[in-house]
Scaffold this motif. Structure first.
Motif, PDB file in Angstrom:
ATOM      1  N   LEU A 172      70.778  18.550  71.709  1.00 44.84           N
ATOM      2  CA  LEU A 172      70.949  19.848  72.363  1.00 44.84           C
ATOM      3  C   LEU A 172      71.207  19.627  73.852  1.00 44.84           C
ATOM      4  N   ALA A 173      72.387  20.038  74.334  1.00 46.52           N
ATOM      5  CA  ALA A 173      72.751  19.874  75.744  1.00 46.52           C
ATOM      6  C   ALA A 173      73.270  21.204  76.272  1.00 46.52           C
ATOM      7  N   VAL A 174      72.434  22.224  76.146  1.00 44.16           N
ATOM      8  CA  VAL A 174      72.809  23.583  76.564  1.00 44.16           C
ATOM      9  C   VAL A 174      71.844  24.064  77.644  1.00 44.16           C
ATOM     10  N   PRO A 175      72.255  25.076  78.410  1.00 46.92           N
ATOM     11  CA  PRO A 175      71.324  25.647  79.389  1.00 46.92           C
ATOM     12  C   PRO A 175      70.148  26.323  78.678  1.00 46.92           C
ATOM     13  N   TYR A 176      69.028  26.482  79.400  1.00 47.45           N
ATOM     14  CA  TYR A 176      67.869  27.125  78.763  1.00 47.45           C
ATOM     15  C   TYR A 176      68.168  28.587  78.431  1.00 47.45           C
ATOM     16  N   ALA A 228      67.059  29.764  72.781  1.00 49.67           N
ATOM     17  CA  ALA A 228      66.350  30.175  71.556  1.00 49.67           C
ATOM     18  C   ALA A 228      67.328  30.740  70.523  1.00 49.67           C
ATOM     19  N   GLU A 229      68.277  31.557  70.987  1.00 46.90           N
ATOM     20  CA  GLU A 229      69.253  32.147  70.063  1.00 46.90           C
ATOM     21  C   GLU A 229      70.121  31.055  69.439  1.00 46.90           C
ATOM     22  N   LEU A 230      70.526  30.116  70.270  1.00 51.41           N
ATOM     23  CA  LEU A 230      71.386  29.044  69.774  1.00 51.41           C
ATOM     24  C   LEU A 230      70.644  28.209  68.730  1.00 51.41           C
ATOM     25  N   VAL A 231      69.414  27.798  69.057  1.00 54.10           N
ATOM     26  CA  VAL A 231      68.661  26.945  68.122  1.00 54.10           C
ATOM     27  C   VAL A 231      68.417  27.700  66.814  1.00 54.10           C
ATOM     28  N   ALA A 259      61.739  21.933  74.590  1.00 60.17           N
ATOM     29  CA  ALA A 259      61.649  21.097  73.375  1.00 60.17           C
ATOM     30  C   ALA A 259      60.647  21.692  72.387  1.00 60.17           C
ATOM     31  N   GLU A 260      59.518  22.180  72.893  1.00 64.80           N
ATOM     32  CA  GLU A 260      58.526  22.795  71.995  1.00 64.80           C
ATOM     33  C   GLU A 260      59.055  24.127  71.439  1.00 64.80           C
ATOM     34  N   GLU A 261      59.823  24.826  72.245  1.00 69.34           N
ATOM     35  CA  GLU A 261      60.429  26.067  71.756  1.00 69.34           C
ATOM     36  C   GLU A 261      61.351  25.757  70.574  1.00 69.34           C
ATOM     37  N   ALA A 262      62.163  24.703  70.731  1.00 68.07           N
ATOM     38  CA  ALA A 262      63.066  24.312  69.637  1.00 68.07           C
ATOM     39  C   ALA A 262      62.256  23.917  68.401  1.00 68.07           C
TER      40      ALA A 262
END
Ligand code: NAP
Length: 231
Positions: free
Chosen positions: A76-80, A84-87, A124-127
């Motif tokens: 994952l190399a996206v802005p924060y 959450a939506e992307l993951v 990372a924990e959010e993902a």
């Protein structure tokens, strides 16, 4: 990398500087790299440019979902913002896979960069909370994209701090890190330590501005080569 069939790595957000930089270094090391984007055409163009830089190494481009779906490991190399939506949109595609996060939730104001408060503790924990079916590992938070993309830049003095709760997955990502930099990967501990690793990048950015450099991290007191989680 020594595998006869190269590991396929999807770089989600692979059109940005960090995704292209890591994709370039991984392809150069022999991995099969697929760049992802919200726009498959944009990823294809980025992949073509990067293949030229990497002397024709195998780099392709497609949508984030197709990239994640086709890969063994998903980076994952996206802005924060939008993370959450992307993951969430990738949850099914990453089932049973290693997901590597280099996402740094940073803010910028008139005083400079700072680490943002993240409800889950860290990106990372959010993902990990969103994709419980995948193994999330944190790494590559402190490598500067312009250096990754510079074919002449020697990154072997940079330590890549890797955090995660699954030792086998962590060792796999430590091996990737060694292939990216040619230097050391360091087991930084459990995934929750991403809470410290992610905002530390704000300090490096502040140092960069103050000293007009591209700073990185090197940990003292370690043996020269570290590639395994200590027993
Ligand atoms: N730049 C560095 O030196 C560096 C170093 C260490 C870590 N990092 C971390 O790596 C991550 C990527 O950094 P970067 O500088 O490459 O970032 P970036 O250029 O801002 O974004 C990377 C890519 O993410 C996609 N994207 C942007 N907004 C999005 C959204 N709301 N939802 C889904 N995708 C979106 C875009 O690709 P598409 O428009 O093609 O979809 C963009 O090209 C960040 O979390 C950063 O903190 C960066």
């Amino acid at each position: 990398m020594t595998d006869s069939v190269p590991t396929r790595i999807a770089v989600v957000g692979g059109t940005g500087p960090q995704g292209r930089g890591l994709g370039y270094r991984l392809a150069r090391a022999g991995y099969d790299v697929v760049l992802g984007s919200r726009d498959a055409e944009r990823a294809t163009v980025a992949a073509e440019e990067l293949s030229l830089l990497a002397d024709g190494a195998r780099i392709t481009g497609t949508s984030n979902l197709a990239a994640a779906d086709s890969a063994d490991i998903v980076l994952l190399a996206v802005p924060y913002d939008g993370h959450a939506e992307l993951v969430t949109s990738l949850a099914e595609a990453v089932t049973g896979k290693i997901v590597v996060s280099c996402v740094n939730p940073l803010g910028f104001d008139r005083f400079g960069p700072f680490g943002r408060t993240v409800p889950a503790g860290s990106a990372a924990e959010e993902a990990a909370g969103i994709v419980g079916s995948a193994t999330v590992i944190g790494a590559f938070h402190h490598l500067a994209a312009p250096l990754l993309l510079d074919p002449e830049a020697d990154l072997s003095h940079e330590d890549v701090l890797v955090c995660g709760d699954d030792i086998t997955a962590k060792e796999r990502v430590m091996a990737l890190a060694t292939d990216v930099t040619g230097g050391r990967a360091v087991d930084a501990g459990r995934l929750r330590l991403a809470r410290q690793l992610e905002p530390l990048t704000a300090v490096l950015l502040s140092v960069n501005k103050r000293y007009k450099t591209r700073s990185g991290l090197a940990v003292t007191g370690l043996a020269p080569a570290i590639g395994k989680v200590p027993a």
